[in-house]
Design a protein around this motif. Structure first.
Motif, PDB file in Angstrom:
ATOM      1  N   PHE A 138       3.947   5.951  -2.406  1.00 54.41           N
ATOM      2  CA  PHE A 138       5.217   6.602  -2.743  1.00 54.41           C
ATOM      3  C   PHE A 138       5.331   6.801  -4.259  1.00 54.41           C
ATOM      4  O   PHE A 138       5.760   7.840  -4.732  1.00 54.41           O
ATOM      5  CB  PHE A 138       6.416   5.787  -2.265  1.00 54.41           C
ATOM      6  N   LEU A 139       4.947   5.749  -5.019  1.00 53.23           N
ATOM      7  CA  LEU A 139       5.072   5.838  -6.477  1.00 53.23           C
ATOM      8  C   LEU A 139       4.134   6.894  -7.047  1.00 53.23           C
ATOM      9  O   LEU A 139       4.441   7.552  -8.030  1.00 53.23           O
ATOM     10  CB  LEU A 139       4.760   4.483  -7.126  1.00 53.23           C
ATOM     11  N   ARG A 140       2.969   7.042  -6.404  1.00 54.95           N
ATOM     12  CA  ARG A 140       1.978   8.011  -6.867  1.00 54.95           C
ATOM     13  C   ARG A 140       2.441   9.440  -6.594  1.00 54.95           C
ATOM     14  O   ARG A 140       2.423  10.291  -7.464  1.00 54.95           O
ATOM     15  CB  ARG A 140       0.682   7.740  -6.104  1.00 54.95           C
ATOM     16  N   ASP A 141       2.894   9.629  -5.361  1.00 53.85           N
ATOM     17  CA  ASP A 141       3.236  10.994  -4.957  1.00 53.85           C
ATOM     18  C   ASP A 141       4.644  11.396  -5.391  1.00 53.85           C
ATOM     19  O   ASP A 141       4.983  12.563  -5.367  1.00 53.85           O
ATOM     20  CB  ASP A 141       3.094  11.145  -3.445  1.00 53.85           C
ATOM     21  N   GLN A 142       5.434  10.395  -5.773  1.00 53.95           N
ATOM     22  CA  GLN A 142       6.820  10.688  -6.124  1.00 53.95           C
ATOM     23  C   GLN A 142       7.036  10.467  -7.607  1.00 53.95           C
ATOM     24  O   GLN A 142       8.154  10.204  -8.019  1.00 53.95           O
ATOM     25  CB  GLN A 142       7.763   9.765  -5.330  1.00 53.95           C
ATOM     26  N   LYS A 143       5.994  10.511  -8.382  1.00 50.87           N
ATOM     27  CA  LYS A 143       6.126  10.238  -9.818  1.00 50.87           C
ATOM     28  C   LYS A 143       7.238  11.127 -10.377  1.00 50.87           C
ATOM     29  O   LYS A 143       7.238  12.329 -10.195  1.00 50.87           O
ATOM     30  CB  LYS A 143       4.803  10.526 -10.536  1.00 50.87           C
ATOM     31  N   GLY A 144       8.171  10.512 -10.995  1.00 51.27           N
ATOM     32  CA  GLY A 144       9.284  11.297 -11.525  1.00 51.27           C
ATOM     33  C   GLY A 144      10.409  11.476 -10.520  1.00 51.27           C
ATOM     34  O   GLY A 144      11.482  11.923 -10.880  1.00 51.27           O
ATOM     35  N   VAL A 145      10.134  11.127  -9.250  1.00 50.70           N
ATOM     36  CA  VAL A 145      11.195  11.288  -8.251  1.00 50.70           C
ATOM     37  C   VAL A 145      11.947   9.972  -8.060  1.00 50.70           C
ATOM     38  O   VAL A 145      13.170   9.949  -7.946  1.00 50.70           O
ATOM     39  CB  VAL A 145      10.606  11.766  -6.898  1.00 50.70           C
ATOM     40  N   ALA A 205       0.841  -1.209   0.000  1.00 46.33           N
ATOM     41  CA  ALA A 205       0.000   0.000   0.000  1.00 46.33           C
ATOM     42  C   ALA A 205       0.875   1.257   0.000  1.00 46.33           C
ATOM     43  O   ALA A 205       0.656   2.182  -0.786  1.00 46.33           O
ATOM     44  CB  ALA A 205      -0.923  -0.006   1.218  1.00 46.33           C
ATOM     45  N   PHE A 206       1.882   1.269   0.871  1.00 45.65           N
ATOM     46  CA  PHE A 206       2.756   2.451   0.920  1.00 45.65           C
ATOM     47  C   PHE A 206       3.607   2.555  -0.342  1.00 45.65           C
ATOM     48  O   PHE A 206       3.935   3.661  -0.767  1.00 45.65           O
ATOM     49  CB  PHE A 206       3.619   2.439   2.182  1.00 45.65           C
ATOM     50  N   CYS A 207       3.950   1.424  -0.959  1.00 46.93           N
ATOM     51  CA  CYS A 207       4.705   1.477  -2.215  1.00 46.93           C
ATOM     52  C   CYS A 207       3.905   2.238  -3.269  1.00 46.93           C
ATOM     53  O   CYS A 207       4.419   3.148  -3.924  1.00 46.93           O
ATOM     54  CB  CYS A 207       5.032   0.065  -2.690  1.00 46.93           C
ATOM     55  N   TRP A 208       2.610   1.895  -3.424  1.00 52.57           N
ATOM     56  CA  TRP A 208       1.775   2.635  -4.387  1.00 52.57           C
ATOM     57  C   TRP A 208       1.707   4.123  -4.036  1.00 52.57           C
ATOM     58  O   TRP A 208       1.717   4.969  -4.914  1.00 52.57           O
ATOM     59  CB  TRP A 208       0.353   2.069  -4.421  1.00 52.57           C
TER      60      TRP A 208
END
Lengths: 185, 185
Positions: free
Chosen positions: B175-182, B170-173
Motif C-alpha cells: 500500500f505504501l509503495r503504490d500509494q506514495k503520496g496518497v 507485506a500488504f502495508c509495504w
C-alpha cells in the motif's frame, strides 16, 4: 475446503521465560498420516500507537537481543495473567514512556505467525496522550523515548527504519482505519 | 543514546526443526549487570504478493498448527541454505500455488519480532503471475489456492480475516509503495 488436523497428542515442553515450546502430534485429514509440530506458546502480546495532540507518535528506541540491534518501536509487551489487553497496553505505555492514555481503541488483532505461535497480539490506538511522569523501565530495558511526527511514519517504514513486523502491522491498521476509502488498490 | 549490550556468552540450545533456541548472556551498559536472554534462531523467511493481470492476489488457505485455525495468507516459507530470498519466494509460490513469477521486486524486509528472533523476513511483489502447473505442497501442507480481488484486501485486513502479522506487514509495504503520496496521516 481445508480441514483442521485433529490433534492426537499435545505435550508441554521446556520453558524459556517469555515463551515455551509445545509438541503437538496431529493427523493429516488428507493422508491420515501423523506428523509432529512444534508450537511456541506465549501469553498474548499488546502494542499501542500513542498520539499526542500535536500529531506525534510516542515511540521508543531500545536494544533488542534477538536482532542485536537498536530498534524504533511503539510501546508494547506481554498481557500478564489477570490483566486485559487494554490494561496491559496502557500500563506498558506508562512504564516505558511515562505517558498516560485515556481514550483507547482496539484497532486490530493478529497472530504473530500462526504456523508456530499460539498467541495473539492486540493493537490499540490512544489519542491525546499526555506526559505524566518519568518512565520506569525494568532492569532489562534501556529505553529512549522519541516523539516522531505521524506524517514521517510511512517513509520510516518504507526505508526500513521501522522494521519490526508487529509494529508495521499496527501502523497498517491505523492507515486503513484513518484512510478508509482513500486506499484504493 | 541507546547502546548495544555486549554479549559475553552465547550458547546454542535445542533444535525444533524450523527453529532452535539460543541463550545469550549480555551486560547492561547502564547497570553493568548480566542478564540471560533466549533467542529464537531461524533461517530467514520470505513471502510474496503474487498479482494476476486482472488484479487478483493469488492467496492460500491452510491449516496452521500454531493457531489451530485455517488462515488466509500469501505464499511464503523458509530460505533454504544456498538459496536467495528471491529464489525462495519464487519457489514457494510455484510449489504452493502452481503460479510462475517473472517480474519480482523486493518491497520490504522485517524482523518478525526483534526481541526474540534473529532472522529477517523478505517480502516480494510479483506482477502478471501465470498459472503454470498444479501445486506441489509437501506432506505436511494441505493448501487451497484462492484468487482474491486486490481491492478486497484492505477490508479483509480490517475485518481480521487476514490476521497473520507478517502478511499484514507485506500488504502495508505494498500500500505504501503504490500509494506514495496518497497515504497522508
Amino acid at each position: 475446503m481445508i480441514k483442521p488436523w485433529p490433534c492426537v497428542q499435545s505435550q508441554s515442553g521446556q520453558s524459556f521465560r517469555v515463551f515455551s515450546i509445545r509438541t503437538d502430534t496431529a493427523v493429516s485429514p488428507r493422508t491420515g498420516v501423523e506428523h509432529d509440530f512444534y508450537v511456541i506458546e506465549s501469553q498474548d502480546w499488546v502494542n499501542i500507537i500513542p498520539l499526542t495532540t500535536d500529531h506525534r507518535v510516542v515511540m521508543i528506541r531500545q536494544y533488542r537481543h534477538g536482532s542485536r540491534k537498536v530498534t524504533l518501536e511503539i510501546p508494547g509487551g506481554l498481557v500478564d495473567s489477570g490483566d486485559t489487553p487494554e490494561g496491559a497496553a496502557v500500563r506498558e505505555l506508562l512504564e516505558e514512556t511515562g505517558y498516560h492514555a485515556e481514550e483507547v481503541a482496539e484497532i486490530g488483532v493478529s497472530n504473530p505467525n500462526p504456523a508456530i505461535f499460539n498467541n495473539r497480539c492486540y493493537t490499540f490506538l490512544a489519542r491525546n496522550v499526555m506526559k505524566g511522569r518519568d518512565p520506569m523501565p525494568d532492569q532489562t530495558e534501556d529505553i529512549e523515548v522519541v516523539l516522531v511526527p505521524l506524517m514521517d511514519i510511512p517513509e520510516l517504514i518504507r526505508e526500513g527504519k521501522i522494521d519490526h513486523a508487529i509494529v508495521i502491522s499496527a501502523f497498517c491498521w491505523f492507515f486503513l482505519r484513518d484512510q478508509k476509502g482513500v486506499i484504493k488498490p
